[in-house]
Design an enzyme around this catalytic site. Sequence first.
Site, PDB file in Angstrom:
ATOM      1  CG  ASN A  18       2.678   6.761   3.351  1.00 46.97           C
ATOM      2  OD1 ASN A  18       3.423   5.800   3.655  1.00 46.97           O
ATOM      3  ND2 ASN A  18       3.209   7.926   3.158  1.00 46.97           N
TER       4      ASN A  18
ATOM      5  N   GLY B 252       0.498  11.557   2.625  1.00 51.09           N
ATOM      6  CA  GLY B 252       1.630  11.692   3.023  1.00 51.09           C
ATOM      7  C   GLY B 252       2.899  11.249   1.888  1.00 51.09           C
ATOM      8  CB  ALA B 253       2.162  12.051  -1.681  1.00 50.86           C
TER       9      ALA B 253
ATOM     10  CB  ALA C  29      -1.696   4.392  15.381  1.00 45.39           C
TER      11      ALA C  29
ATOM     12  CE1 TYR D 204       4.051   5.107  13.103  1.00 43.95           C
ATOM     13  CE2 TYR D 204       5.479   3.308  13.422  1.00 43.95           C
ATOM     14  CZ  TYR D 204       5.035   4.173  12.483  1.00 43.95           C
ATOM     15  OH  TYR D 204       5.202   4.068  11.370  1.00 43.95           O
ATOM     16  CB  ALA D 205       3.310  -0.357  18.054  1.00 44.37           C
TER      17      ALA D 205
END
Length: 240
Positions: free
Chosen positions: A76, A10-11, A143, A140-141
């Site tokens: 990331n 995710g860069a 994960a 999301y939380a």
Amino acid sequence: MSSRTFLVTGASKGIGRAVAEQLAAEGHKVVGIARQAERGDFPGELVALDLGDAQRSAAGLAELAARYAFDGLVNNVGLVKPQALGNIDLASFDEVMQVNLHPAILATQALLPGMRERGWGRVVNISSLTILGIAQRTAYAAAKAALVSFTRGWALELAQTGITVNAVAPGPTETELFRAGNPPGSAGEAAYLAAVPMGRLGQPHEIASAVSFLLAERSGFITGQTLYVDGGASIGKAAF
């Protein structure tokens, strides 16, 4: 300081891009992964790979691990799909869990043999302040909390190999993605700021600084830890 080679997922933007820039500025070689690799100013090699596709991801990561002697990894890449409890659909839930967790496992597995062989390595998982509780972030939380669990378990497994595993949990950070949903002066921005004792958003380079610290040789006695970089949001609200 020795020059190392790090992989960042995710860069292409946000925190991942800031991490890549920080590491490159310190003299390290950076290989980044993003869904699209069109930015010519990336401070290293940027590889196009959709980490949401497990089969292609495994093949692409194996190829990178064969080309580079990686010393460390920053997991990331992530995906968030806000949904209130009554509106959660399992397809979206599974997608969020998959994109946040599967690439972390696959990337770490791909780099692990080389780091084991060299007796040195660093893994930093990017978690989130949301693991402490936030509305409409069930998937999301969960994960990001799982990434903290990964961090602790992997750290134990690798404690005597020379490889450390830690996590960084950012609070509200002023990335392109954040601003897309929370423009300056918006109610959304105000709500986030109200939860941060410092009264401001974090900057991507501030998160990158924490990641760089955990990747450094001098941090070799730190493993299994989660470092909150959140302006004090994880410790409570300031009284004014």
